[in-house]
Design an enzyme around this catalytic site. Structure first.
Site, PDB file in Angstrom:
ATOM      1  CG  ASP A   1     -23.156 -21.944   7.618  1.00  0.00           C
ATOM      2  OD1 ASP A   1     -22.006 -21.582   7.945  1.00  0.00           O
ATOM      3  OD2 ASP A   1     -23.376 -22.785   6.722  1.00  0.00           O
ATOM      4  CB  SER A   2     -20.039 -20.273  12.425  1.00  0.00           C
ATOM      5  OG  SER A   2     -20.166 -18.878  12.228  1.00  0.00           O
TER       6      SER A   2
ATOM      7  CG  ASP B   1     -22.484 -18.280   5.684  1.00  0.00           C
ATOM      8  OD1 ASP B   1     -21.912 -17.854   4.668  1.00  0.00           O
ATOM      9  OD2 ASP B   1     -21.876 -18.768   6.655  1.00  0.00           O
TER      10      ASP B   1
ATOM     11  CE  LYS C   1     -19.065 -17.222   4.329  1.00  0.00           C
ATOM     12  NZ  LYS C   1     -19.258 -18.678   4.480  1.00  0.00           N
TER      13      LYS C   1
ATOM     14  CD  GLU D   1     -19.808 -23.830   3.494  1.00  0.00           C
ATOM     15  OE1 GLU D   1     -19.721 -25.056   3.278  1.00  0.00           O
ATOM     16  OE2 GLU D   1     -19.896 -23.339   4.632  1.00  0.00           O
TER      17      GLU D   1
ATOM     18  CD  GLU E   1     -13.562 -22.581   7.320  1.00  0.00           C
ATOM     19  OE1 GLU E   1     -14.520 -22.004   6.767  1.00  0.00           O
ATOM     20  OE2 GLU E   1     -13.669 -23.179   8.413  1.00  0.00           O
TER      21      GLU E   1
HETATM   22  O1  KIV Z   1     -20.009 -19.547   9.030  1.00  0.00           O
HETATM   23  C1  KIV Z   1     -18.989 -18.866   9.213  1.00  0.00           C
HETATM   24  O2  KIV Z   1     -18.780 -18.244  10.254  1.00  0.00           O
HETATM   25  C2  KIV Z   1     -18.020 -18.806   8.127  1.00  0.00           C
HETATM   26  C3  KIV Z   1     -16.701 -18.189   8.413  1.00  0.00           C
HETATM   27  C4  KIV Z   1     -15.905 -19.050   9.293  1.00  0.00           C
HETATM   28  C5  KIV Z   1     -15.986 -17.811   7.187  1.00  0.00           C
HETATM   29  O3  KIV Z   1     -18.295 -19.247   7.060  1.00  0.00           O
END
Ligand code: KIV
Length: 283
Positions: free
Chosen positions: A46-47, A85, A114, A116, A183
């Protein structure tokens, strides 16, 4: 090169002492470049929000945006498993919503998702894995909570905080995650967690002792501008190279150098003559 990496197989790679490489990708072209490398896992992070969509952080990223970009990445990643994510608010409200959101990412072609956080999401992770959705955990600095943390700060510097992260990691492993992103935690903390888990840890700003590393593709390629976190290493000055390429393009167009004959199409000479004769006749 055949990668043959599967998400359940990652444990065996840890046991064999293999260092895992994961990077993010957000579109078809980026996924193709990563797919042709030795990288074992692609993350549609989600970056996306910061790296591609220009948001200040990951909080505004929607499930629809994640689905759109996951589909593009999956089309470009023929050999590399893609993890997507779950964005903010797509799994926090209820377990049912989490299953639906994760299921849609799987339908978009992801091999796993993924999310969090630890303790508040143990039941959610258990339910996702029970219905066949592989889950990667993410602890330490979890960017969806940036406002609660008051910035992008290293987590687990105090022993009590580090112990809480370790307990979350062990609990997440018990409910079935296949790997864990750590992280921005101190290297000794990441080392202890890595030693205590059977599943691989994948670090970002977590030192050298994790089983694998992950970087945001745009950081790795030097495409991001502005402040660079300490843990980022640029393997290419991508923005500088792109700037130079654009300056060359602008100059060549202005000077009539581009396009040259090798970039232009021809037509048979007699057809060109005929065209000119016809146009002369029209005058
Ligand atoms: O969103 C993302 O790119 C991440 C990584 C930095 C692990 O969660």
């Amino acid at each position: 090169m055949d990668k043959k990496v599967t998400l359940p197989g990652l444990r065996d790679l840890k046991r064999a002492g293999k260092k895992l490489r994961m990077v993010t990708a957000y579109d078809f072209a980026q996924a193709g470049v990563v797919d042709r490398s030795e990288v074992e896992l692609i993350l549609v992070g989600d970056s996306l929000g910061n790296a591609v969509l220009g948001y200040a952080d990951t909080v505004p990223v929607t499930l629809e945006e994640m689905l759109h970009h996951t589909r593009a990445v999956v089309r470009g990643a023929a050999r590399t498993p893609v993890v997507a994510d779950l964005p903010f608010l797509s799994y926090q409200v209820s377990i049912e919503e989490a299953v639906r959101s994760a299921g849609l990412l799987m339908k978009a072609g992801a091999a796993g998702v993924k999310l969090e956080g630890g303790t508040p999401f143990l039941e959610t992770v258990a339910r996702l894995t029970a219905v066949g959705i592989p889950v990667m955990g993410h602890l330490g600095l979890t960017p969806q909570r940036v406002h609660e943390f008051g910035g992008y700060k290293v987590q687990g510097k105090a022993a009590s905080q580090a112990e809480a992260i370790l307990d979350d990691a062990l609990a997440l492993e018990r409910v079935g995650i296949f790997a864990l992103v750590l992280e921005c935690v101190p290297a000794p903390v990441a080392r202890i967690i890595t030693e205590q888990l059977a599943i691989p840890t994948i670090g970002i700003g977590a030192g050298p002792h994790c089983d694998g590393q992950v970087l945001v593709l745009h950081d790795l390629l030097g495409l991001t501008q502005g402040m660079r976190p300490k843990f980022v290493k640029r393997y290419l000055q991508g923005a500088d190279l792109a700037g130079k390429a654009l300056a060359d393009y602008c100059r060549e167009v202005a000077e009539g150098i581009f396009p040259g004959p090798e970039h232009s199409f021809t037509m048979p000479e007699e057809q060109e003559r005929l065209l000119r004769d016809v146009l002369d006749g029209r005058r």
